[in-house]
Design an enzyme around this catalytic site. Sequence first.
Site, PDB file in Angstrom:
ATOM      1  N   HIS A 138      42.475   8.893  20.717  1.00 15.19           N
ATOM      2  CA  HIS A 138      41.702   7.815  20.100  1.00 15.19           C
ATOM      3  C   HIS A 138      40.324   7.762  20.739  1.00 15.19           C
ATOM      4  O   HIS A 138      40.062   8.418  21.744  1.00 15.19           O
ATOM      5  CB  HIS A 138      42.375   6.461  20.335  1.00 15.19           C
ATOM      6  CG  HIS A 138      43.672   6.295  19.628  1.00 15.19           C
ATOM      7  ND1 HIS A 138      44.272   5.067  19.486  1.00 15.19           N
ATOM      8  CD2 HIS A 138      44.510   7.173  19.027  1.00 15.19           C
ATOM      9  CE1 HIS A 138      45.405   5.192  18.834  1.00 15.19           C
ATOM     10  NE2 HIS A 138      45.576   6.470  18.552  1.00 15.19           N
TER      11      HIS A 138
ATOM     12  N   GLU B 128      42.540   7.210  25.156  1.00 13.10           N
ATOM     13  CA  GLU B 128      41.277   6.692  24.627  1.00 13.10           C
ATOM     14  C   GLU B 128      40.194   7.549  25.273  1.00 13.10           C
ATOM     15  O   GLU B 128      39.923   7.435  26.465  1.00 13.10           O
ATOM     16  CB  GLU B 128      41.114   5.213  24.974  1.00 13.10           C
ATOM     17  CG  GLU B 128      42.202   4.318  24.396  1.00 13.10           C
ATOM     18  CD  GLU B 128      42.031   4.034  22.918  1.00 13.10           C
ATOM     19  OE1 GLU B 128      40.927   4.245  22.375  1.00 13.10           O
ATOM     20  OE2 GLU B 128      43.003   3.572  22.301  1.00 13.10           O
TER      21      GLU B 128
END
Length: 143
Positions: free
Chosen positions: A13, A106
Site C-alpha cells: 500500500h 505501507e
Amino acid sequence: MQRYPFVLSANLHGGELVVTYPFDMTRTYWKAQELTPTPDDGVFRWLATVYATSNLAMASEERRLCHYDDFIRYGNIINGANWHTVAGSMNDFSYLHTNCFEITVELSCDKFPHASELPAEWENNRESLLLYMEQVGWGGDPR
C-alpha cells in the site's frame, strides 16, 4: 490462495511508512483501536521487523513523519487493529483461511507517487522484499 498453498504474502500500500500485521479487526466492536495479537504474534512481529529494518525509507535517520502517527517509536511496525480496525482484511483472511502469513507494507508517505519517484521507491524496498521472501526458508524461532 486456497487452491495454491502460499505460506508468505504481503499487501503493498501507500500513504504511510509502516508495516502492519494481523489481526486487523478489533475484538471489541465499538473500539477503533485495540491490540489484537494472533497466536503467532511473535512470528508476525519478526516478519514485520525484517521488512521495516531493511527498508531504506523506514530505517533512515532522516525519516520524517508521514502524517500524525509516530511509528518510528514502535520500530515502524504495528498490529493492524492497534492502528485502525479493518474488517475482513486480506491479512486476516490469509491467516485464518489459508494458513498464509501476510503483512501489509505501507511503502511511502505518498499514496500515489509520481512516475519519476518509482526508481527511488524500488531502491527503498528491493532489499526488504528479498529479505522478507527469504524468511520462508528460515527455520529458527523468531522470539
